[in-house]
Design an enzyme around this catalytic site. Structure first.
Site, PDB file in Angstrom:
ATOM      1  N   SER A  17       5.917   1.502 -14.343  1.00  0.00           N
ATOM      2  CA  SER A  17       6.911   0.755 -13.578  1.00  0.00           C
ATOM      3  C   SER A  17       6.252  -0.204 -12.582  1.00  0.00           C
ATOM      4  O   SER A  17       6.879  -1.137 -12.116  1.00  0.00           O
ATOM      5  CB  SER A  17       7.797   1.740 -12.814  1.00  0.00           C
ATOM      6  OG  SER A  17       6.990   2.602 -12.032  1.00  0.00           O
ATOM      7  N   GLU A 158       1.708   3.932  -1.396  1.00  0.00           N
ATOM      8  CA  GLU A 158       1.554   2.466  -1.433  1.00  0.00           C
ATOM      9  C   GLU A 158       1.204   1.907  -0.057  1.00  0.00           C
ATOM     10  O   GLU A 158       0.608   0.844   0.064  1.00  0.00           O
ATOM     11  CB  GLU A 158       2.807   1.821  -2.028  1.00  0.00           C
ATOM     12  CG  GLU A 158       2.891   2.206  -3.493  1.00  0.00           C
ATOM     13  CD  GLU A 158       3.893   1.428  -4.326  1.00  0.00           C
ATOM     14  OE1 GLU A 158       4.577   0.554  -3.789  1.00  0.00           O
ATOM     15  OE2 GLU A 158       3.975   1.731  -5.527  1.00  0.00           O
ATOM     16  N   CYS A 190       4.005  12.499 -11.192  1.00  0.00           N
ATOM     17  CA  CYS A 190       4.294  11.099 -10.861  1.00  0.00           C
ATOM     18  C   CYS A 190       2.955  10.381 -10.732  1.00  0.00           C
ATOM     19  O   CYS A 190       1.985  10.957 -10.226  1.00  0.00           O
ATOM     20  CB  CYS A 190       5.068  11.045  -9.550  1.00  0.00           C
ATOM     21  SG  CYS A 190       5.294   9.383  -8.913  1.00  0.00           S
TER      22      CYS A 190
HETATM   23  N1  DGL Z   1       5.644   5.402 -11.989  1.00  0.00           N
HETATM   24  C1  DGL Z   1       6.722   6.246 -11.501  1.00  0.00           C
HETATM   25  C2  DGL Z   1       6.540   7.647 -12.102  1.00  0.00           C
HETATM   26  O1  DGL Z   1       5.467   8.076 -12.466  1.00  0.00           O
HETATM   27  C3  DGL Z   1       6.743   6.307  -9.992  1.00  0.00           C
HETATM   28  C4  DGL Z   1       7.196   5.025  -9.331  1.00  0.00           C
HETATM   29  C5  DGL Z   1       8.623   4.642  -9.685  1.00  0.00           C
HETATM   30  O2  DGL Z   1       9.580   5.301  -9.224  1.00  0.00           O
HETATM   31  O3  DGL Z   1       8.788   3.719 -10.452  1.00  0.00           O
HETATM   32  O4  DGL Z   1       7.503   8.368 -12.225  1.00  0.00           O
END
Ligand code: DGL
Length: 272
Positions: A17, A158, A190
């Protein structure tokens, strides 16, 4: 060069994302230094962690199409939320190997837990999907899974607050229930959470094992490439390409936190 040898030269596509998926890229580079990677960070549409399955599936489908233009030989869904909500759908729709982060993380947790009490921390959408819990129970139905959404961890990472008092306070708050359940294994479900390992170790205590899904998926990528005879054979470090859907400067600025090194010449992809 036969066809197999040619496609072994093709890059691995990785998407997320935003920039969190660089934790997965870092592990793939560590375990497979000769592979080439094309990374797509959907920075124009991040976060995924609060969005619906329908939206995440649409986004994921669009990104796989972009990666296919780069002739990738495999796609790694580095995002836990997209892996939870879209992986099964896109696997059926595209004719190339697609790996997600849920199964490798779940397998590792099942292998290391002794007490059979496993915790999962992730975004709200990943927790709501129940995918980690379902996979763990499918592998061993005697395991009790406790899942907690930790939405504030992403902005804290972040912001670079890996070792900040506020992050400790937030972690104490989120993980209180997990500690009461006496889990002995905690899945970092995550992309951003591997950067909080220090805080999480401290809060959960030394007896709790942290399972880093980024590392586990990199090992699975390696197995899968070997199995399919798609491992790049040239003994030279792979060159990588980074593409984002929003203005690249912020991505370039934060990327070093996730990758441990700078990134330049990030390309911008504009959705039509
Ligand atoms: N990349 C997302 C995940 O691993 C975390 C960041 C988002 O909420 O987009 O779930």
């Amino acid at each position: 060069m036969n066809n197999g040898a040619k496609s072994a030269e093709f890059p691995i596509g990785v998407f997320d994302s935003g920039l969190g998926g660089l934790t997965v890229v870092k592990e793939i580079i560590h375990h497979l230094p000769n592979e080439r990677i094309v990374y797509f960070g959907d920075t124009a549409r991040v976060p995924y962690g609060t969005k619906s399955a329908e939206t995440i599936i649409r986004y994921s489908r669009e990104i796989v199409r972009v990666l296919l233009e780069y002739k990738v030989k495999m796609v790694v869904v580095a995002c836990n939320t997209a892996s939870s909500l879209a992986l099964d759908v896109i696997k059926k729709e595209f004719d190339l190997p697609i790996l997600g982060v849920i199964e490798p993380g779940a397998r590792k947790a099942v292998a290391v837990t002794r007490s059979r009490r496993v915790g999962v921390i992730a975004t709200s959408s990943t927790v709501k999907s129940g995918r980690y819990a379902a996979k763990i129970v499918e592998l061993d139905k005697k395991i009790a899974v406790t899942s907690t959404a930790c939405p504030l961890f992403v902005p804290l990472v972040e912001e670079g607050w890996f070792d900040h008092a506020v992050t400790y306070r937030v972690a104490e708050e989120y993980l209180g229930g997990m500690k009461k359940k006496k889990v002995d294994t905690l899945i970092l479900g995550c992309t951003h959470y591997p950067l909080l390992k220090g805080v999480l170790h401290e809060v959960m205590g030394p007896k709790v094992q942290l399972v880093d899904s980024a590392m586990e998926v990199a090992l699975q990528v390696k197995d899968e490439l070997v199995r399919r005879r798609l491992l790049r054979t040239r003994l030279e470090p792979g060159r990588h390409q980074f593409i984002v859907s929003d203005e690249p400067r912020q991505f370039e600025h934060l990327a070093s936190r996730f990758l441990g090194g700078g990134i330049k010449n990030v390309r911008r992809y504009i959705y039509v």
